[in-house]
Design an enzyme around this catalytic site. Structure first.
Site, short mmCIF file in Angstrom:
data_model
loop_
_atom_site.label_atom_id
_atom_site.label_comp_id
_atom_site.label_asym_id
_atom_site.label_seq_id
_atom_site.Cartn_x
_atom_site.Cartn_y
_atom_site.Cartn_z
N CYS A 51 53.56 -19.76 15.34
CA CYS A 51 52.57 -20.26 14.39
C CYS A 51 53.08 -20.10 12.96
O CYS A 51 54.05 -20.73 12.58
CB CYS A 51 51.22 -19.61 14.63
SG CYS A 51 49.84 -20.49 13.85
N GLU A 64 50.81 -17.08 23.42
CA GLU A 64 50.06 -15.96 23.97
C GLU A 64 48.59 -16.31 24.22
O GLU A 64 47.87 -15.54 24.87
CB GLU A 64 50.17 -14.75 23.04
CG GLU A 64 49.33 -14.79 21.78
CD GLU A 64 49.92 -15.64 20.66
OE1 GLU A 64 49.35 -15.60 19.54
OE2 GLU A 64 50.93 -16.32 20.89
N HIS A 117 50.15 -21.15 19.75
CA HIS A 117 50.19 -19.75 20.17
C HIS A 117 50.44 -19.68 21.68
O HIS A 117 49.52 -19.86 22.48
CB HIS A 117 48.86 -19.07 19.86
CG HIS A 117 48.60 -18.84 18.41
ND1 HIS A 117 49.06 -17.73 17.74
CD2 HIS A 117 47.94 -19.59 17.49
CE1 HIS A 117 48.69 -17.79 16.48
NE2 HIS A 117 48.00 -18.91 16.30
#
Length: 216
Positions: free
Chosen positions: A85, A195, A193
């Site tokens: 990001c 994650e 992202h």
């Protein structure tokens, strides 16, 4: 066989910005041994380095100032450096964001030459939510993710100087670079992202961990 031989050792850079806990958990799920560190001297022993980030470009670069030389050295040495990001945007040379926010010029790491620009006024910003990845060229990071969806939250996007730096694009009123990489291939970033991107994100993190092991 010890852990050093079986797991990639990854340092997540703690420079005061980023989803450090979720990034760490995601990398651990992908099989990495993760060290969260604010000490650039720890970079040298790592198999890979992750530069996460949320927030403004100028603040990010200001906070990351003490790490600049170490990150540049590791990139030159071939260490896999993964920006997420804001961390991806920091890999580029400059950003319109600093000027837009009245923060003056802010110099990025310039590891992937280019500029971050703001979405046009007729687009809702931030671009938030799930969107599709369209892989443009081969890179170990994108193995098995073409056409899959990832989670985005951003108002600026990367425009690399070299079209070959674009690994994947995403359509949000315009096709923008959602994954970039340097010419050597060891410095790369995702605008989304991983994650927070479910199984697609886990696959990307696993690809990264595998790449780190392959580069030993």
């Amino acid at each position: 066989m010890n852990a050093r031989q079986t797991a990639a050792e990854v340092v997540v850079v703690d420079y005061g910005l980023g989803n450090l806990r979720s990034v760490t958990r995601g990398l651990e799920r992908a099989g990495a041994e993760v060290t969260l560190s604010a000490d650039p001297e720890e970079f040298d022993s790592a198999d890979g380095i992750v530069l996460p980030g949320v927030g403004a470009f100028a603040e990010g670069m200001d906070n990351a100032g003490p790490f600049r030389e170490a990150l540049e050295a590791e990139a030159e040495a071939g260490t896999p450096l993964f920006g997420i990001c804001l961390g991806m945007q920091m890999l580029l040379t400059t950003s319109e964001e600093a000027d837009h926010e009245g923060q003056g010029d802010a110099e990025g790491l310039d590891l992937v030459p280019g500029k971050n620009v703001r979405f046009s006024r007729d687009q809702t910003v931030p671009h938030m939510g799930w969107n599709e990845l369209d892989v443009q060229r081969d890179h170990p990071l994108v193995e098995g993710v073409d056409g899959e969806y990832a989670y985005f939250v951003h108002s600026y996007y990367a425009v690399p100087e070299d079209d070959e730096a674009v690994v994947a694009t995403t359509d949000y009123g315009t096709d923008f670079a959602s994954i970039v990489a340097n010419e050597e291939g060891n410095v790369f970033g995702t605008q989304f992202h991983p994650e927070k991107s479910g199984e697609t994100g886990l696959r990307i993190l696993q690809n990264y961990v595998d790449y780190c092991l392959d580069r030993r």
